[in-house]
Design an enzyme around this catalytic site. Structure first.
Site, mmCIF file in Angstrom:
data_model
loop_
_atom_site.group_PDB
_atom_site.id
_atom_site.type_symbol
_atom_site.label_atom_id
_atom_site.label_comp_id
_atom_site.label_asym_id
_atom_site.label_seq_id
_atom_site.Cartn_x
_atom_site.Cartn_y
_atom_site.Cartn_z
ATOM 1 N N GLY A 34 0.854 -1.176 0.000
ATOM 2 C CA GLY A 34 0.000 0.000 0.000
ATOM 3 C C GLY A 34 0.890 1.225 0.000
ATOM 4 N N GLN A 77 3.020 9.922 2.288
ATOM 5 C CA GLN A 77 4.335 9.259 2.213
ATOM 6 C C GLN A 77 5.168 9.764 1.043
ATOM 7 O OE1 GLN A 77 2.580 5.045 2.641
ATOM 8 N NE2 GLN A 77 4.653 4.867 3.452
ATOM 9 N N CYS A 110 6.716 -0.895 6.414
ATOM 10 C CA CYS A 110 6.257 0.354 5.804
ATOM 11 C C CYS A 110 7.392 0.929 4.967
ATOM 12 C CB CYS A 110 5.858 1.335 6.907
ATOM 13 S SG CYS A 110 5.220 2.901 6.303
ATOM 14 N N LEU A 111 7.065 1.409 3.772
ATOM 15 C CA LEU A 111 8.112 1.986 2.922
ATOM 16 C C LEU A 111 8.753 3.210 3.564
ATOM 17 C CD1 LEU A 111 6.524 1.658 -0.638
ATOM 18 C CD2 LEU A 111 8.163 0.145 0.489
ATOM 19 N N HIS A 134 -3.676 0.341 8.211
ATOM 20 C CA HIS A 134 -2.318 0.875 8.145
ATOM 21 C C HIS A 134 -2.275 2.110 7.236
ATOM 22 C CE1 HIS A 134 2.238 0.236 7.665
ATOM 23 N NE2 HIS A 134 1.944 1.149 6.758
ATOM 24 N N GLU A 135 -2.883 1.999 6.041
ATOM 25 C CA GLU A 135 -2.826 3.117 5.087
ATOM 26 C C GLU A 135 -3.643 4.314 5.583
ATOM 27 O OE1 GLU A 135 -0.593 3.042 2.922
ATOM 28 O OE2 GLU A 135 -0.199 0.916 3.244
ATOM 29 N N HIS A 172 -1.859 6.470 8.026
ATOM 30 C CA HIS A 172 -0.946 7.456 7.431
ATOM 31 C C HIS A 172 -1.642 8.803 7.226
ATOM 32 C CE1 HIS A 172 2.773 5.341 6.627
ATOM 33 N NE2 HIS A 172 2.163 4.340 6.042
#
Ligand code: NI
Length: 183
Positions: free
Chosen positions: A49, A54, A102-103, A144-145, A148
């Site tokens: 995702g 981000q 996570c990226l 999770h997304e 953000h």
């Protein structure tokens, strides 16, 4: 299309509350191109995702996709899903624990409790209303997304900080553990 630069842990943009986007703005060529770039960036870095903040743009847009993901080979397939101004309602008290990464937090894994079943409303990338139920890993990734968009990262959600592990050590020492833990 372009690969966008991903903000990493410590960058203040990751802690901002992202702003909602209007249907008109969403449908503009510029924002549609941005979403194309967001998809390209998620795929380039093998994210399951990716959320707009981000890539340094704090608007309430995020993506989810799992398609034979190299970083998460154990996750089920999830078709590309774009969420715009998403709202989550919890449909179950049941919690699952998922090994998340996570990226924006490169190379780290941690065990995160998430609600097992949620309702998601908002818009898709074309401005159409969406309303669906997500369960299991899909529900966890949506949470999770969406976190953000509220300036939250999975590291904030890890209850047992002794589970934090770098990816190489994770693969070395926890290879046999289930990636999703149900109580
Ligand atoms: Ni993330």
């Amino acid at each position: 299309m372009a690969i966008l630069k991903v903000a990493r842990l410590g960058h203040p943009v990751l802690r901002e509350i992202s702003r909602p986007i209007s249907r008109d703005d969403l449908l503009s060529d510029e924002v549609q191109r941005f979403i194309d770039d967001l998809v390209e960036t998620m795929r380039e870095y093998n994210g399951a995702g990716l959320a707009a903040p981000q890539v340094h743009r704090p608007i309430r847009v995020c993506l989810i996709e799992v398609d034979g993901n190299a970083r998460y080979p154990e996750f089920p397939q999830i078709p590309l899903t774009a969420l715009v101004n998403p709202e989550i309602t919890f449909l179950a008290d049941e919690v699952i624990r998922v090994w998340e990464g996570c990226l924006s937090v490169p190379d780290l894994r941690g065990l995160v409790p998430r609600r097992s079943k949620i309702r998601v409303t908002g818009m898709d990338r074309h401005g159409e209303d969406i309303d669906f139920v997500a369960e299991g890993v899909f529900a966890a990734i949506v949470q999770h997304e969406c976190d953000h968009l509220d300036g939250k990262l999975f590291v904030d959600r890890v209850e047992d900080t002794s589970t934090f592990s770098l990816i190489q050590e994770f693969q070395r020492f926890r290879a046999d553990e289930p990636r999703v833990v149900t109580d």
